[in-house]
Motif scaffolding. Structure first.
Motif, PDB file in Angstrom:
ATOM      1  N   GLU A  61     -24.727  -1.160  14.116  1.00 10.33           N
ATOM      2  CA  GLU A  61     -23.870  -1.113  12.940  1.00 10.33           C
ATOM      3  C   GLU A  61     -22.471  -0.669  13.356  1.00 10.33           C
ATOM      4  O   GLU A  61     -22.310   0.424  13.909  1.00 10.33           O
ATOM      5  CB  GLU A  61     -24.421  -0.133  11.897  1.00 10.33           C
ATOM      6  N   PRO A  62     -21.444  -1.460  13.124  1.00 10.90           N
ATOM      7  CA  PRO A  62     -20.088  -1.037  13.492  1.00 10.90           C
ATOM      8  C   PRO A  62     -19.570   0.096  12.626  1.00 10.90           C
ATOM      9  O   PRO A  62     -18.663   0.830  13.027  1.00 10.90           O
ATOM     10  CB  PRO A  62     -19.258  -2.309  13.280  1.00 10.90           C
ATOM     11  N   ASP A  63     -20.135   0.263  11.439  1.00  5.38           N
ATOM     12  CA  ASP A  63     -19.722   1.327  10.516  1.00  5.38           C
ATOM     13  C   ASP A  63     -18.211   1.355  10.305  1.00  5.38           C
ATOM     14  O   ASP A  63     -17.573   2.422  10.347  1.00  5.38           O
ATOM     15  CB  ASP A  63     -20.214   2.691  11.011  1.00  5.38           C
ATOM     16  N   GLU A  64     -17.642   0.195  10.082  1.00  2.00           N
ATOM     17  CA  GLU A  64     -16.199   0.113   9.823  1.00  2.00           C
ATOM     18  C   GLU A  64     -15.933   0.478   8.366  1.00  2.00           C
ATOM     19  O   GLU A  64     -16.374  -0.198   7.454  1.00  2.00           O
ATOM     20  CB  GLU A  64     -15.688  -1.291  10.127  1.00  2.00           C
ATOM     21  N   VAL A  65     -15.198   1.558   8.165  1.00  2.00           N
ATOM     22  CA  VAL A  65     -14.974   2.076   6.822  1.00  2.00           C
ATOM     23  C   VAL A  65     -13.762   1.412   6.184  1.00  2.00           C
ATOM     24  O   VAL A  65     -12.768   1.120   6.856  1.00  2.00           O
ATOM     25  CB  VAL A  65     -14.811   3.614   6.855  1.00  2.00           C
ATOM     26  N   LYS A  66     -13.868   1.170   4.886  1.00  2.00           N
ATOM     27  CA  LYS A  66     -12.761   0.614   4.110  1.00  2.00           C
ATOM     28  C   LYS A  66     -12.440   1.579   2.975  1.00  2.00           C
ATOM     29  O   LYS A  66     -13.348   2.106   2.317  1.00  2.00           O
ATOM     30  CB  LYS A  66     -13.120  -0.760   3.541  1.00  2.00           C
ATOM     31  N   ILE A  67     -11.147   1.814   2.742  1.00  2.00           N
ATOM     32  CA  ILE A  67     -10.703   2.621   1.605  1.00  2.00           C
ATOM     33  C   ILE A  67     -10.388   1.675   0.457  1.00  2.00           C
ATOM     34  O   ILE A  67      -9.502   0.825   0.566  1.00  2.00           O
ATOM     35  CB  ILE A  67      -9.465   3.458   1.960  1.00  2.00           C
ATOM     36  N   LEU A  68     -11.099   1.806  -0.645  1.00  2.00           N
ATOM     37  CA  LEU A  68     -10.938   0.901  -1.784  1.00  2.00           C
ATOM     38  C   LEU A  68     -10.028   1.453  -2.869  1.00  2.00           C
ATOM     39  O   LEU A  68      -9.502   0.690  -3.681  1.00  2.00           O
ATOM     40  CB  LEU A  68     -12.308   0.578  -2.386  1.00  2.00           C
ATOM     41  N   SER A  69      -9.853   2.769  -2.917  1.00  2.00           N
ATOM     42  CA  SER A  69      -9.039   3.351  -3.980  1.00  2.00           C
ATOM     43  C   SER A  69      -8.569   4.741  -3.583  1.00  2.00           C
ATOM     44  O   SER A  69      -9.028   5.310  -2.594  1.00  2.00           O
ATOM     45  CB  SER A  69      -9.844   3.439  -5.288  1.00  2.00           C
ATOM     46  N   GLY A  70      -7.637   5.267  -4.389  1.00  2.00           N
ATOM     47  CA  GLY A  70      -7.208   6.652  -4.219  1.00  2.00           C
ATOM     48  C   GLY A  70      -6.077   6.872  -3.247  1.00  2.00           C
ATOM     49  O   GLY A  70      -5.724   8.023  -2.980  1.00  2.00           O
ATOM     50  N   VAL A  71      -5.495   5.793  -2.708  1.00  2.00           N
ATOM     51  CA  VAL A  71      -4.361   5.915  -1.797  1.00  2.00           C
ATOM     52  C   VAL A  71      -3.309   4.864  -2.156  1.00  2.00           C
ATOM     53  O   VAL A  71      -3.614   3.856  -2.775  1.00  2.00           O
ATOM     54  CB  VAL A  71      -4.776   5.739  -0.320  1.00  2.00           C
ATOM     55  N   MET A  72      -2.076   5.146  -1.755  1.00  2.00           N
ATOM     56  CA  MET A  72      -1.026   4.142  -1.882  1.00  2.00           C
ATOM     57  C   MET A  72       0.067   4.451  -0.861  1.00  2.00           C
ATOM     58  O   MET A  72       0.195   5.581  -0.377  1.00  2.00           O
ATOM     59  CB  MET A  72      -0.447   4.111  -3.290  1.00  2.00           C
ATOM     60  N   VAL A  73       0.842   3.434  -0.532  1.00  2.00           N
ATOM     61  CA  VAL A  73       1.915   3.580   0.442  1.00  2.00           C
ATOM     62  C   VAL A  73       3.181   4.045  -0.279  1.00  2.00           C
ATOM     63  O   VAL A  73       3.597   3.448  -1.285  1.00  2.00           O
ATOM     64  CB  VAL A  73       2.171   2.245   1.171  1.00  2.00           C
ATOM     65  N   ASP A  74       3.788   5.135   0.217  1.00  2.00           N
ATOM     66  CA  ASP A  74       4.990   5.654  -0.430  1.00  2.00           C
ATOM     67  C   ASP A  74       6.237   4.919   0.051  1.00  2.00           C
ATOM     68  O   ASP A  74       6.163   3.962   0.838  1.00  2.00           O
ATOM     69  CB  ASP A  74       5.119   7.164  -0.218  1.00  2.00           C
ATOM     70  N   GLU A  75       7.412   5.380  -0.415  1.00  2.00           N
ATOM     71  CA  GLU A  75       8.659   4.696  -0.101  1.00  2.00           C
ATOM     72  C   GLU A  75       9.021   4.749   1.377  1.00  2.00           C
ATOM     73  O   GLU A  75       9.823   3.954   1.866  1.00  2.00           O
ATOM     74  CB  GLU A  75       9.808   5.274  -0.937  1.00  2.00           C
ATOM     75  N   ASP A  76       8.372   5.664   2.113  1.00  2.00           N
ATOM     76  CA  ASP A  76       8.620   5.758   3.550  1.00  2.00           C
ATOM     77  C   ASP A  76       7.610   4.964   4.370  1.00  2.00           C
ATOM     78  O   ASP A  76       7.614   5.043   5.604  1.00  2.00           O
ATOM     79  CB  ASP A  76       8.601   7.223   3.983  1.00  2.00           C
ATOM     80  N   GLY A  77       6.723   4.257   3.678  1.00  2.00           N
ATOM     81  CA  GLY A  77       5.738   3.448   4.378  1.00  2.00           C
ATOM     82  C   GLY A  77       4.516   4.215   4.833  1.00  2.00           C
ATOM     83  O   GLY A  77       3.733   3.717   5.641  1.00  2.00           O
ATOM     84  N   VAL A  78       4.324   5.432   4.316  1.00  2.00           N
ATOM     85  CA  VAL A  78       3.178   6.264   4.699  1.00  2.00           C
ATOM     86  C   VAL A  78       2.118   6.187   3.608  1.00  2.00           C
ATOM     87  O   VAL A  78       2.416   6.394   2.428  1.00  2.00           O
ATOM     88  CB  VAL A  78       3.604   7.730   4.908  1.00  2.00           C
ATOM     89  N   GLN A  79       0.888   5.873   3.989  1.00  2.00           N
ATOM     90  CA  GLN A  79      -0.203   5.816   3.018  1.00  2.00           C
ATOM     91  C   GLN A  79      -0.687   7.227   2.725  1.00  2.00           C
ATOM     92  O   GLN A  79      -1.082   7.952   3.637  1.00  2.00           O
ATOM     93  CB  GLN A  79      -1.341   4.949   3.541  1.00  2.00           C
ATOM     94  N   LYS A  80      -0.697   7.600   1.448  1.00  2.00           N
ATOM     95  CA  LYS A  80      -1.072   8.951   1.047  1.00  2.00           C
ATOM     96  C   LYS A  80      -2.052   8.924  -0.114  1.00  2.00           C
ATOM     97  O   LYS A  80      -2.138   7.943  -0.853  1.00  2.00           O
ATOM     98  CB  LYS A  80       0.178   9.748   0.648  1.00  2.00           C
ATOM     99  N   THR A  81      -2.769  10.035  -0.271  1.00  2.00           N
ATOM    100  CA  THR A  81      -3.688  10.158  -1.396  1.00  2.00           C
ATOM    101  C   THR A  81      -2.896  10.303  -2.693  1.00  2.00           C
ATOM    102  O   THR A  81      -1.773  10.821  -2.708  1.00  2.00           O
ATOM    103  CB  THR A  81      -4.596  11.380  -1.223  1.00  2.00           C
ATOM    104  N   THR A  82      -3.504   9.832  -3.774  1.00  2.00           N
ATOM    105  CA  THR A  82      -2.829   9.874  -5.078  1.00  2.00           C
ATOM    106  C   THR A  82      -3.382  10.957  -5.997  1.00  2.00           C
ATOM    107  O   THR A  82      -2.863  11.163  -7.095  1.00  2.00           O
ATOM    108  CB  THR A  82      -2.979   8.524  -5.785  1.00  2.00           C
ATOM    109  N   GLY A  83      -4.445  11.634  -5.566  1.00  2.00           N
ATOM    110  CA  GLY A  83      -5.087  12.626  -6.413  1.00  2.00           C
ATOM    111  C   GLY A  83      -6.202  12.050  -7.263  1.00  2.00           C
ATOM    112  O   GLY A  83      -6.903  12.784  -7.962  1.00  2.00           O
TER     113      GLY A  83
END
Length: 360
Positions: A61-83
Motif C-alpha cells: 500500500e503506498p498510503d499516499e495521503v490527500k487533503i480534501l478540505s480545511g486548507v487554502m493557499v494564502d496570498e503568499d502562495g503558502v498552503q495553511k489551515t483555515t480552522g
C-alpha cells in the motif's frame, strides 16, 4: 455512541475498513493559519506503511495521503489551515479479500471476530474491517497534523523489546532508530532481531513487542485534575491502538518494587523551573506535565494471524480448526512505533489547546 472519534479540542474521527475502497479521517479543532501540506504528512505515513521489508506484511500500500478540505493557499502562495475540519483520505489499492474466504464463518482465535459478531450481529471477515490495524494509518495522518500545533516539542518512539529480548539501555542511540527496520535504538540488538524474527516468520508464527514513546520539550502545566489527567489520556490513547494489551508511564510497573526514597524525583533550584535529578514519574506529576520528558511504554501482543492450526468454533457453534492464511506481520509491534508517536502527538495537541483555553 459510535466511538470512532478521539480527543476534545483537538479531535479526529477515522473511517473506512481494511478491505474497503479507502480509509480516511476528519481532524477538527486545528487552529487556523498553520502551514500544512500533504508532504508534511507523507513522511510519517511512509514510516508506517506495509510491505517495506520482509519483517512486515507484504501487502503493498503506498498510503499516499490527500487533503480534501480545511486548507487554502494564502496570498503568499503558502498552503495553511483555515480552522475548519481537515479531511484526509488514503486509497486502499492492494486488498486480497479472497484470502479470507475460508474463515468467513469461522472465528479466528485472538481476533475480534467473535466479539464484533456478538455486538453487531455482523462482522467484516475481510481482514477484520474496523478491527484491522489498517485503521492506524489515519491515526498517523492525524498525528502529523497534531505535531504542527505543539511548538518546540519532539516526539520519538523506539522498539525496546521483541519477544523476551530487551535492548541494552546503555547502547541507546536515537540515530540508530531509522537505520534498521525495527525502529530499534540498539544497533547490536537490531542485528539480533533480524535473525530472531526470520526464524519466527519462517515458522509461520508471530511475536510481541514493547514500544517506548518519549516526548521532549513539553511545557510544565499540561493536564488537568482530576479526570483530565495527562497520563490518563496518554494511557487511553496508547491502549486504543490495535493489539496493545498494557501501558505504563515512567517507571510504570517497576515503581511497585521501589521504596519511596528510590522512586521520588528529587529537585534542586533551576533557572526557569526546578531541576529534577531523575525522571521516575515519566514527566507527569498529579496528572500534570512537569516539564521533564514524558516517557510511556506499551506492550503489543503477538499477531493473532499465524499459520499454526488453532482450535475454534463457527458462527453456527460447530468446532473447527482454523489456520489463517494471507499476508500478516510476524511482529505487528514494529509498525506500531509511528502509531505510538502519533497518538502521543494527538494527546499533547489536545491538552495544549485545552490548557491555552483555560489559563491563556
Amino acid at each position: 455512541m459510535s466511538h470512532n472519534s478521539f480527543g476534545h479540542l483537538f479531535r479526529f474521527t477515522t473511517w473506512g475498513e481494511s478491505h474497503g475502497p479507502a480509509i480516511g479521517c476528519v481532524v477538527d479543532g486545528c487552529p487556523p493559519l498553520i502551514p500544512l501540506t500533504e508532504a508534511d504528512i507523507q513522511g510519517f505515513m511512509d514510516k508506517r506503511k506495509p510491505g517495506q521489508n520482509r519483517f512486515t506484511t507484504q501487502r503493498r500500500e503506498p498510503d499516499e495521503v490527500k487533503i480534501l478540505s480545511g486548507v487554502m493557499v494564502d496570498e503568499d502562495g503558502v498552503q495553511k489551515t483555515t480552522g475548519t475540519p481537515i479531511s484526509l483520505y488514503v486509497e486502499n489499492t492492494d486488498q486480497r479479500s479472497k484470502d479470507y474466504s475460508e474463515i468467513k464463518d469461522r472465528y479466528r482465535p485472538g481476533h475480534a471476530d467473535y466479539t464484533y459478531d456478538a455486538k453487531y450481529g455482523i462482522r467484516d471477515y475481510r481482514g477484520g474491517g474496523r478491527s484491522s490495524a489498517r485503521e492506524t494509518a489515519m491515526r498517523v495522518a492525524a498525528g502529523a497534523v497534531a505535531r504542527k500545533i505543539i511548538p518546540n516539542v519532539t516526539i520519538r518512539a523506539a522498539l525496546v523489546q521483541m519477544g523476551p529480548h530487551k535492548i541494552g539501555r546503555n547502547n541507546w542511540d536515537w540515530a540508530e532508530v531509522d537505520n534498521n527496520p525495527f525502529f530499534c535504538p540498539d544497533a547490536k540488538m537490531a542485528e539480533f532481531y533480524a535473525d530472531y524474527l526470520d526464524g519466527i516468520r519462517k515458522a509461520g508464527s508471530s511475536v510481541g513487542a514493547v514500544i517506548e514513546v518519549v516526548a521532549e520539550g513539553v511545557p510544565a502545566g499540561l493536564g488537568a485534575p482530576l479526570y483530565g489527567k495527562l497520563d490518563q489520556d496518554i494511557a487511553s490513547a496508547l491502549m486504543s491502538i490495535n493489539a496493545v494489551k498494557a501501558v505504563e508511564i515512567g517507571n510504570g510497573f517497576d515503581a511497585a518494587s521501589l521504596t519511596g526514597e528510590e522512586n521520588a524525583d528529587e529537585m534542586r533550584a533551576g533557572n526557569a523551573r526546578p531541576l529534577f535529578l531523575s525522571n521516575h514519574a515519566g514527566g507527569i506529576l498529579g496528572g500534570i506535565s512537569s516539564g521533564e520528558p514524558i516517557v510511556a511504554r506499551f506492550a503489543v501482543k503477538p499477531t493473532s494471524s499465524i499459520l499454526t492450526t488453532r482450535q475454534s468454533v463457527t458462527r453456527q457453534g460447530d468446532e473447527v480448526d482454523v489456520m489463517t492464511k494471507g499476508r500478516h506481520d510476524p511482529c505487528v509491534g514494529i509498525r506500531a512505533v509511528p502509531v505510538g508517536e502519533a497518538m502521543m502527538a494527538c494527546v499533547l495537541a489536545d491538552h495544549f489547546l485545552r490548557h491555552r483555553g483555560q489559563v491563556g
